[in-house]
Write a protein that holds these residues in place. Structure first.
Motif, PDB file in Angstrom:
ATOM      1  N   LYS A  24       0.834  -1.206   0.000  1.00 51.82           N
ATOM      2  CA  LYS A  24       0.000   0.000   0.000  1.00 51.82           C
ATOM      3  C   LYS A  24       0.867   1.254   0.000  1.00 51.82           C
ATOM      4  O   LYS A  24       0.582   2.225  -0.697  1.00 51.82           O
ATOM      5  CB  LYS A  24      -0.913   0.024   1.223  1.00 51.82           C
ATOM      6  N   ALA A  25       1.922   1.238   0.806  1.00 53.31           N
ATOM      7  CA  ALA A  25       2.777   2.418   0.960  1.00 53.31           C
ATOM      8  C   ALA A  25       3.495   2.783  -0.339  1.00 53.31           C
ATOM      9  O   ALA A  25       3.635   3.964  -0.659  1.00 53.31           O
ATOM     10  CB  ALA A  25       3.802   2.191   2.068  1.00 53.31           C
ATOM     11  N   VAL A  26       3.942   1.787  -1.075  1.00 49.12           N
ATOM     12  CA  VAL A  26       4.693   2.068  -2.298  1.00 49.12           C
ATOM     13  C   VAL A  26       3.839   1.975  -3.552  1.00 49.12           C
ATOM     14  O   VAL A  26       4.330   2.184  -4.661  1.00 49.12           O
ATOM     15  CB  VAL A  26       5.933   1.138  -2.431  1.00 49.12           C
ATOM     16  N   GLY A  27       2.567   1.641  -3.389  1.00 48.54           N
ATOM     17  CA  GLY A  27       1.668   1.563  -4.532  1.00 48.54           C
ATOM     18  C   GLY A  27       1.845   0.305  -5.365  1.00 48.54           C
ATOM     19  O   GLY A  27       1.521   0.288  -6.547  1.00 48.54           O
ATOM     20  N   ASN A  28       2.344  -0.755  -4.746  1.00 47.90           N
ATOM     21  CA  ASN A  28       2.556  -2.015  -5.446  1.00 47.90           C
ATOM     22  C   ASN A  28       1.358  -2.927  -5.153  1.00 47.90           C
ATOM     23  O   ASN A  28       1.302  -3.592  -4.123  1.00 47.90           O
ATOM     24  CB  ASN A  28       3.861  -2.656  -4.972  1.00 47.90           C
ATOM     25  N   GLU A  29       0.429  -2.971  -6.062  1.00 45.07           N
ATOM     26  CA  GLU A  29      -0.802  -3.734  -5.871  1.00 45.07           C
ATOM     27  C   GLU A  29      -0.542  -5.237  -5.771  1.00 45.07           C
ATOM     28  O   GLU A  29      -1.199  -5.943  -5.003  1.00 45.07           O
ATOM     29  CB  GLU A  29      -1.774  -3.443  -7.016  1.00 45.07           C
ATOM     30  N   SER A  30       0.431  -5.732  -6.521  1.00 43.01           N
ATOM     31  CA  SER A  30       0.763  -7.153  -6.490  1.00 43.01           C
ATOM     32  C   SER A  30       1.260  -7.566  -5.106  1.00 43.01           C
ATOM     33  O   SER A  30       0.833  -8.596  -4.576  1.00 43.01           O
ATOM     34  CB  SER A  30       1.840  -7.451  -7.538  1.00 43.01           C
ATOM     35  N   LEU A  31       2.162  -6.782  -4.531  1.00 45.10           N
ATOM     36  CA  LEU A  31       2.685  -7.079  -3.199  1.00 45.10           C
ATOM     37  C   LEU A  31       1.571  -7.008  -2.153  1.00 45.10           C
ATOM     38  O   LEU A  31       1.497  -7.838  -1.246  1.00 45.10           O
ATOM     39  CB  LEU A  31       3.810  -6.100  -2.833  1.00 45.10           C
ATOM     40  N   GLU A  32       0.685  -6.050  -2.320  1.00 45.18           N
ATOM     41  CA  GLU A  32      -0.451  -5.903  -1.405  1.00 45.18           C
ATOM     42  C   GLU A  32      -1.346  -7.140  -1.449  1.00 45.18           C
ATOM     43  O   GLU A  32      -1.746  -7.673  -0.410  1.00 45.18           O
ATOM     44  CB  GLU A  32      -1.250  -4.658  -1.801  1.00 45.18           C
ATOM     45  N   MET A  33      -1.628  -7.645  -2.634  1.00 42.20           N
ATOM     46  CA  MET A  33      -2.479  -8.831  -2.783  1.00 42.20           C
ATOM     47  C   MET A  33      -1.787 -10.082  -2.233  1.00 42.20           C
ATOM     48  O   MET A  33      -2.426 -10.930  -1.625  1.00 42.20           O
ATOM     49  CB  MET A  33      -2.850  -9.051  -4.256  1.00 42.20           C
ATOM     50  N   LYS A  34      -0.477 -10.192  -2.447  1.00 42.64           N
ATOM     51  CA  LYS A  34       0.268 -11.335  -1.904  1.00 42.64           C
ATOM     52  C   LYS A  34       0.204 -11.325  -0.382  1.00 42.64           C
ATOM     53  O   LYS A  34       0.063 -12.375   0.250  1.00 42.64           O
ATOM     54  CB  LYS A  34       1.722 -11.300  -2.368  1.00 42.64           C
ATOM     55  N   GLY A  35       0.309 -10.144   0.189  1.00 42.23           N
ATOM     56  CA  GLY A  35       0.224 -10.018   1.643  1.00 42.23           C
ATOM     57  C   GLY A  35      -1.132 -10.444   2.164  1.00 42.23           C
ATOM     58  O   GLY A  35      -1.236 -11.167   3.155  1.00 42.23           O
ATOM     59  N   LYS A  36      -2.178 -10.006   1.502  1.00 41.72           N
ATOM     60  CA  LYS A  36      -3.529 -10.392   1.906  1.00 41.72           C
ATOM     61  C   LYS A  36      -3.720 -11.903   1.785  1.00 41.72           C
ATOM     62  O   LYS A  36      -4.329 -12.528   2.655  1.00 41.72           O
ATOM     63  CB  LYS A  36      -4.576  -9.662   1.059  1.00 41.72           C
ATOM     64  N   ALA A  37      -3.193 -12.478   0.708  1.00 46.29           N
ATOM     65  CA  ALA A  37      -3.322 -13.921   0.501  1.00 46.29           C
ATOM     66  C   ALA A  37      -2.603 -14.698   1.608  1.00 46.29           C
ATOM     67  O   ALA A  37      -3.120 -15.701   2.108  1.00 46.29           O
ATOM     68  CB  ALA A  37      -2.761 -14.311  -0.861  1.00 46.29           C
ATOM     69  N   GLU A  38      -1.423 -14.228   1.999  1.00 45.77           N
ATOM     70  CA  GLU A  38      -0.690 -14.888   3.083  1.00 45.77           C
ATOM     71  C   GLU A  38      -1.480 -14.829   4.388  1.00 45.77           C
ATOM     72  O   GLU A  38      -1.511 -15.792   5.149  1.00 45.77           O
ATOM     73  CB  GLU A  38       0.682 -14.236   3.291  1.00 45.77           C
ATOM     74  N   GLN A  39      -2.102 -13.694   4.639  1.00 40.19           N
ATOM     75  CA  GLN A  39      -2.900 -13.554   5.860  1.00 40.19           C
ATOM     76  C   GLN A  39      -4.075 -14.518   5.864  1.00 40.19           C
ATOM     77  O   GLN A  39      -4.352 -15.159   6.878  1.00 40.19           O
ATOM     78  CB  GLN A  39      -3.420 -12.122   5.987  1.00 40.19           C
ATOM     79  N   VAL A  40      -4.760 -14.623   4.742  1.00 44.34           N
ATOM     80  CA  VAL A  40      -5.911 -15.522   4.647  1.00 44.34           C
ATOM     81  C   VAL A  40      -5.482 -16.976   4.849  1.00 44.34           C
ATOM     82  O   VAL A  40      -6.133 -17.730   5.576  1.00 44.34           O
ATOM     83  CB  VAL A  40      -6.639 -15.336   3.290  1.00 44.34           C
ATOM     84  N   ALA A  41      -4.362 -17.351   4.232  1.00 46.64           N
ATOM     85  CA  ALA A  41      -3.866 -18.724   4.374  1.00 46.64           C
ATOM     86  C   ALA A  41      -3.503 -19.011   5.828  1.00 46.64           C
ATOM     87  O   ALA A  41      -3.830 -20.078   6.363  1.00 46.64           O
ATOM     88  CB  ALA A  41      -2.659 -18.938   3.472  1.00 46.64           C
ATOM     89  N   ALA A  42      -2.841 -18.069   6.475  1.00 49.18           N
ATOM     90  CA  ALA A  42      -2.443 -18.255   7.874  1.00 49.18           C
ATOM     91  C   ALA A  42      -3.671 -18.344   8.779  1.00 49.18           C
ATOM     92  O   ALA A  42      -3.721 -19.164   9.699  1.00 49.18           O
ATOM     93  CB  ALA A  42      -1.535 -17.122   8.326  1.00 49.18           C
ATOM     94  N   GLN A  43      -4.674 -17.519   8.513  1.00 51.16           N
ATOM     95  CA  GLN A  43      -5.886 -17.548   9.323  1.00 51.16           C
ATOM     96  C   GLN A  43      -6.639 -18.864   9.139  1.00 51.16           C
ATOM     97  O   GLN A  43      -7.200 -19.399  10.092  1.00 51.16           O
ATOM     98  CB  GLN A  43      -6.781 -16.356   8.979  1.00 51.16           C
ATOM     99  N   ALA A  44      -6.638 -19.391   7.937  1.00 54.15           N
ATOM    100  CA  ALA A  44      -7.298 -20.675   7.682  1.00 54.15           C
ATOM    101  C   ALA A  44      -6.598 -21.800   8.444  1.00 54.15           C
ATOM    102  O   ALA A  44      -7.246 -22.651   9.063  1.00 54.15           O
ATOM    103  CB  ALA A  44      -7.313 -20.975   6.190  1.00 54.15           C
ATOM    104  N   LYS A  45      -5.274 -21.784   8.420  1.00 52.00           N
ATOM    105  CA  LYS A  45      -4.527 -22.805   9.155  1.00 52.00           C
ATOM    106  C   LYS A  45      -4.750 -22.650  10.657  1.00 52.00           C
ATOM    107  O   LYS A  45      -4.868 -23.633  11.381  1.00 52.00           O
ATOM    108  CB  LYS A  45      -3.034 -22.713   8.831  1.00 52.00           C
TER     109      LYS A  45
END
Length: 57
Positions: A24-45
């Motif tokens: 979000k800070a650097v405007g990199n949408e791909s990195l932002e989505m990867k971060g969200k995906a990691e959070q969702v995976a961790a929460q599921a586990k």
């Protein structure tokens, strides 16, 4: 052993949050989505670990 997995999942969620914030800070949408995906995976586990604990006790 479950405590170690929970800690690992929490660390992965924190890492995902850091990636999302950085994206979000650097405007990199791909990195932002990867971060969200990691959070969702961790929460599921984490949810799976909690379910196992519930069934054990």
């Amino acid at each position: 052993m479950a405590g170690g997995k929970k800690a690992k999942n929490m660390a992965k969620a924190a890492k995902g949050k850091a990636k999302e914030t950085t994206g979000k800070a650097v405007g990199n949408e791909s990195l932002e989505m990867k971060g969200k995906a990691e959070q969702v995976a961790a929460q599921a586990k984490q949810t799976g670990e909690k379910a196992k604990d519930t069934l054990r006790h």
